[in-house]
Design a protein around this motif. Sequence first.
Motif, short mmCIF file in Angstrom:
data_model
loop_
_atom_site.label_atom_id
_atom_site.label_comp_id
_atom_site.label_asym_id
_atom_site.label_seq_id
_atom_site.Cartn_x
_atom_site.Cartn_y
_atom_site.Cartn_z
N ARG A 1 8.92 10.19 -11.38
CA ARG A 1 10.01 11.07 -10.93
C ARG A 1 11.35 10.33 -11.01
O ARG A 1 12.38 10.89 -11.44
N GLU A 2 11.35 9.08 -10.59
CA GLU A 2 12.58 8.31 -10.64
C GLU A 2 13.04 8.06 -12.05
O GLU A 2 14.24 8.04 -12.34
N LEU A 3 12.08 7.88 -12.97
CA LEU A 3 12.43 7.73 -14.38
C LEU A 3 13.12 9.00 -14.89
O LEU A 3 14.15 8.95 -15.58
N ARG A 4 12.55 10.14 -14.57
CA ARG A 4 13.11 11.41 -15.01
C ARG A 4 14.48 11.67 -14.42
O ARG A 4 15.32 12.36 -15.02
N GLU A 5 14.75 11.15 -13.24
CA GLU A 5 16.05 11.34 -12.58
C GLU A 5 17.04 10.24 -12.91
O GLU A 5 18.15 10.23 -12.41
N GLY A 6 16.60 9.31 -13.77
CA GLY A 6 17.49 8.22 -14.16
C GLY A 6 17.69 7.17 -13.09
O GLY A 6 18.64 6.39 -13.14
N ARG A 7 16.77 7.11 -12.11
CA ARG A 7 16.92 6.14 -11.01
C ARG A 7 16.01 4.95 -11.15
O ARG A 7 15.92 4.11 -10.27
N THR B 1 13.95 2.24 -14.34
CA THR B 1 13.88 1.85 -15.75
C THR B 1 12.51 1.25 -16.01
O THR B 1 11.78 0.91 -15.09
#
Length: 332
Positions: free
Chosen positions: A324-330, A332
């Motif tokens: 989810r964090e990857l998809r939100e750009g939060r 890497t």
Amino acid sequence: MTIDATEAAAAPLPRYAYLGPAGTFTEAALRQVVGPDEAQYLPQTDVGSAIEAVRSGAADRAVVAIESTVEGGVTATLDALAGGEPLVVLREVLVPVQFALAAAPGVRLADVTRVAAHPHAWVQCRRWLARTLPRAVHVPATSNTAPAALVAESLSLAPSDAPRPQLGFDAALVPPAALETYGLTALATDVADNPSAVTRFVVVGHPGEVPAPTGADKTTLVVHLPDNEAGALLAMLEQFAARGVNLSRIESRPIGDALGRYSFSIDAEGHITDERVGEAIMGLHRRCPYVRFLGSYPRADAVAPTVHVGTADADFVAARTWLRELREGRAT
């Protein structure tokens, strides 16, 4: 709202269907679940009738054999649960299985040439029978105590000085408890090819809220393969293997609509609320045309599954958070 003792006493007892008559191994399993003073025992002539009693509303639950250490799955139970109105397994119990060779008073072992036995009993004792009674033939019985009940009935109908009615068999393989219940004589005890034989019984009822996980659970499923081609079974099994879910039992059964079409009855280690098991079931739902959930319930032996690295609940939750964090750009 509280219920006083008078109201509790007036409440109807739960009704349990089981393979009868009295004295069967199924009744022994039922007694592990609920005592005769706490429930109505409803003996049935076969496994299918016990399960259908629940579907029809004649019983609240059924206790049926589903697997043995000698023969594997009990096909009558597997097939009855695979189709029809959905039912689920609520609990399992284990019963050690050995037999007595029983007969009416006055019958000698040397007189026995026809032995009545349920087919499962015959299979579990056939080497002993071949050694001890090499001339004996099998007379199939509907349950392990049905022949004992017939002998008892014949004794009650005939005066002691009159010839016994012809039953079609000389002796029967019965559970040891049936000797006293039906007043029979034991020609031999501890009859079994495998002294460690155990049968697994399950309590079957209507679907409802799934019981909470105990940490030592099983999940039972029926799954059809997506297609009849090379690798189809592997594709189904990979749903479990990729998520670290061990299978304690898998058996194929004919679907019945065409030759070569099979479904699979599966016991998986774990509970549907476990992340790894839930993910595997979702994978089956995506890949396979038919998935029937037959319940998550405590294991009778209370053995917890081995959870491999990366397959614990926390690992799945952490992986979803990371994605989810990857998809939100939060991340890497």
